[in-house]
Motif scaffolding. Structure first.
Motif, PDB file in Angstrom:
ATOM      1  N   GLY A 132       5.638  13.377  -3.060  1.00  9.19           N
ATOM      2  CA  GLY A 132       4.579  12.416  -2.783  1.00  9.19           C
ATOM      3  C   GLY A 132       3.231  13.095  -2.682  1.00  9.19           C
ATOM      4  N   PRO A 133       2.199  12.307  -2.405  1.00  8.26           N
ATOM      5  CA  PRO A 133       0.829  12.858  -2.363  1.00  8.26           C
ATOM      6  C   PRO A 133       0.608  13.787  -1.185  1.00  8.26           C
ATOM      7  CG  PRO A 133       0.855  10.545  -1.655  1.00  8.26           C
ATOM      8  CD  PRO A 133       2.220  10.846  -2.186  1.00  8.26           C
ATOM      9  N   ALA A 135      -1.242  20.716  -5.171  1.00  7.45           N
ATOM     10  CA  ALA A 135      -0.926  19.555  -6.005  1.00  7.45           C
ATOM     11  C   ALA A 135       0.063  18.641  -5.291  1.00  7.45           C
ATOM     12  CB  ALA A 135      -0.342  20.021  -7.337  1.00  7.45           C
ATOM     13  N   ASP A 136       0.045  17.361  -5.683  1.00  7.84           N
ATOM     14  CA  ASP A 136       1.017  16.419  -5.132  1.00  7.84           C
ATOM     15  C   ASP A 136       2.425  16.936  -5.377  1.00  7.84           C
ATOM     16  OD1 ASP A 136      -1.109  14.899  -4.397  1.00  7.84           O
ATOM     17  OD2 ASP A 136      -0.798  13.311  -5.864  1.00  7.84           O
ATOM     18  N   GLN A 192      18.097  16.977  -4.827  1.00  7.97           N
ATOM     19  CA  GLN A 192      16.867  16.579  -4.173  1.00  7.97           C
ATOM     20  C   GLN A 192      17.039  16.548  -2.659  1.00  7.97           C
ATOM     21  OE1 GLN A 192      13.641  15.725  -5.375  1.00  7.97           O
ATOM     22  NE2 GLN A 192      13.232  15.780  -3.175  1.00  7.97           N
ATOM     23  N   MET A 193      16.082  17.141  -1.954  1.00  8.48           N
ATOM     24  CA  MET A 193      16.108  17.117  -0.490  1.00  8.48           C
ATOM     25  C   MET A 193      15.480  15.831   0.042  1.00  8.48           C
ATOM     26  SD  MET A 193      15.044  20.962   0.703  1.00  8.48           S
ATOM     27  CE  MET A 193      15.941  22.430   0.187  1.00  8.48           C
ATOM     28  N   ASN A 194      15.835  15.524   1.283  1.00  8.20           N
ATOM     29  CA  ASN A 194      15.279  14.363   1.970  1.00  8.20           C
ATOM     30  C   ASN A 194      14.916  14.784   3.383  1.00  8.20           C
ATOM     31  OD1 ASN A 194      16.106  11.946   4.004  1.00  8.20           O
ATOM     32  ND2 ASN A 194      15.048  11.160   2.200  1.00  8.20           N
ATOM     33  N   LYS A 205       2.619  13.459   7.177  1.00  7.95           N
ATOM     34  CA  LYS A 205       2.983  12.981   5.840  1.00  7.95           C
ATOM     35  C   LYS A 205       3.088  14.133   4.857  1.00  7.95           C
ATOM     36  CE  LYS A 205       1.107   8.287   6.214  1.00  7.95           C
ATOM     37  NZ  LYS A 205       0.096   7.327   5.693  1.00  7.95           N
ATOM     38  N   ASN A 206       2.262  15.141   5.042  1.00  7.90           N
ATOM     39  CA  ASN A 206       2.343  16.308   4.154  1.00  7.90           C
ATOM     40  C   ASN A 206       3.693  17.004   4.271  1.00  7.90           C
ATOM     41  OD1 ASN A 206      -0.225  16.019   3.051  1.00  7.90           O
ATOM     42  ND2 ASN A 206      -1.194  17.349   4.566  1.00  7.90           N
ATOM     43  N   ILE A 207       4.215  17.088   5.494  1.00  8.60           N
ATOM     44  CA  ILE A 207       5.525  17.720   5.683  1.00  8.60           C
ATOM     45  C   ILE A 207       6.613  16.881   5.017  1.00  8.60           C
ATOM     46  CG2 ILE A 207       7.244  18.440   7.388  1.00  8.60           C
ATOM     47  CD1 ILE A 207       4.896  18.941   9.334  1.00  8.60           C
TER      48      ILE A 207
END
Length: 427
Positions: free
Chosen positions: A352-353, A360-361, A372-374, A343-345
């Motif tokens: 996101g968190p 930081a988030d 914006q990347m996805n 989830k961090n990646i």
């Protein structure tokens, strides 16, 4: 004269009585006919909505298509048939011919349905009608093209088991994988020739029980992405710190304190994002597999590469493996996933968190142009039911875990992941 008019009135009454069944039949045919046309139009709309949903999910999901049709055709007697198909470029003459001309590849999705409805006016031996019921059919198709430039990083299992033959190919798994990656780059080359200003890029990071990366001096360094304290004996006795590993998951590590047996016999290294596919393939073809399996190593390293090197608006992390992690690494991967490793990646890129202490988030990553990347992650298993690998399944989510039975399965799944997320209706 009065007598003549009375006779004519009688004739008119008789004619009217004779015409009533015919007039009523015309009325019934018109009513049910108009209803049939309206129902067909609704079924066509349902098929359009269903095929877009199917293309977004990228599966031949009959239940999803049926749910859409059920919603649109609330008054049907029964749904007689639903057909859902996904066609690769090679199965579509128009696409295959276009590829030869240098046009972009696409996948086509088709949804068709047949519904039975109760007639309002079925008719009888005297009055014409539609019968007790009537059928309507409808269909639609959508196509997904390679539209947005993508950064694709292959996270490849270079453990010893990849040297084995498998039911899906004529060579070993690692040699078939090299062929598949070359086929992918060949397809991407077509897109890049059409849109050279915004090209697809590819990268690779490999893993066995360690990762192997080039150091600043150009020499290969075997690295351990975990934070551990060495203990006497084998590495399963080493003290493993899951949260400390998460806290440093985006930090490039130094040389591993311990190198497991056979790990040093493997030959692979990171190749950062590139459009020079010829050089990329030539390097990958020299790679060799050996040692055990620890998928957490490749996943963490892939996140470091994405963080440092991502440029394109779409980031795609594809994990390719042929089995479970080696012994204690399976539990370690699962612990790290539960702590937010994957989830961090994704959140680093999407926003996101974060569960990295002191980080930081994320507000998300942007391209050099400010777009914006996805990011998306997926796992493809070689002839192996990867849902049994709890760590990898939970890392990417069960809907992003795919079992490949043969080379074509793997190639088409990778190309499908690269194409746009939602299809466009096709004529």
């Amino acid at each position: 004269m009065k007598h003549s008019m009375n006779k004519q009135s009688g004739h008119a009454a008789m004619l009217f009585a004779i015409m009533i069944p015919a007039l009523f039949g015309v009325f019934m045919l018109g009513s049910d006919g108009a209803r049939a046309l309206q129902t067909k139009a609704r079924l066509e709309e349902a098929a359009e909505a269903a095929v877009l949903a199917v293309s977004a999910k990228d599966e031949e999901d009959h239940q999803l298509a049926q749910d859409y049709i059920d919603h649109y055709l609330y008054d049907m007697k029964s749904l007689e048939a639903v057909s859902v198909r996904k066609l690769s470029c090679e199965e579509i003459p128009e696409c295959a011919a276009g590829i030869e001309k240098g046009e972009a590849r696409f996948f086509e999705y088709r949804v068709a349905g047949k519904a039975q409805h109760q007639s309002w006016f079925p008719g009888d031996d005297v009055i014409a009608g539609f019968g007790e019921s009537f059928d309507v059919t409808g269909s639609s198709k959508a196509r997904r093209y390679q539209s947005q430039p993508v950064d694709i990083i292959f996270v490849v299992d270079f453990s010893d088991s990849m040297n084995l033959d498998w039911t899906g190919g004529s060579k070993s798994k690692i040699e078939d994988l090299k062929d598949i990656i070359e086929d992918v780059t060949n397809e991407l080359s077509v897109y890049n020739q059409l849109y050279p200003e915004h090209p697809h890029r590819v990268a690779i990071t490999g893993y066995n029980r360690r990762t192997i990366n080039t150091g600043s001096n150009g020499k290969l360094i075997i690295r351990d992405q975990r934070i551990t304290t060495l203990q006497p004996g084998y590495d399963e006795k080493d003290i493993f710190y899951p949260q400390k590993t998460i806290n440093q998951q985006f930090v490039v590590k130094g040389a591993a304190q311990r190198v497991p047996s056979q790990a040093e016999d493997a030959v692979f290294k990171d190749i950062f994002f590139t459009t020079n596919f010829t050089s990329f393939i030539n390097t990958v073809n020299d790679f060799q597999a050996d040692g055990g399996t620890a998928s957490l190593q490749g996943i963490i390293r892939a996140g470091q590469i994405v963080k440092a090197k991502a440029v394109n608006p779409k980031q795609l992390v594809i994990i390719l493996s042929d089995g479970e992690d080696y012994k204690h690494y399976a539990g370690q991967t699962e612990k790290l996933v539960n702590l937010g490793m994957c989830k961090n990646i994704l959140n680093l890129v999407n926003g996101g968190p974060m569960t990295v202490n002191g980080m930081a988030d994320s507000k998300g990553m942007k391209t050099p142009d400010g777009e914006q990347m996805n990011a998306r992650m997926a796992v493809i298993g070689f002839d192996y039911e990867l849902n049994a690998n709890v760590g990898l399944r939970n890392c990417v989510g069960k809907d992003n875990v795919y079992k490949a039975e043969n080379k074509d399965d793997i190639l088409n799944k990778i190309l499908s992941l690269i194409t746009e997320e939602v299809g466009h209706l096709a004529q």
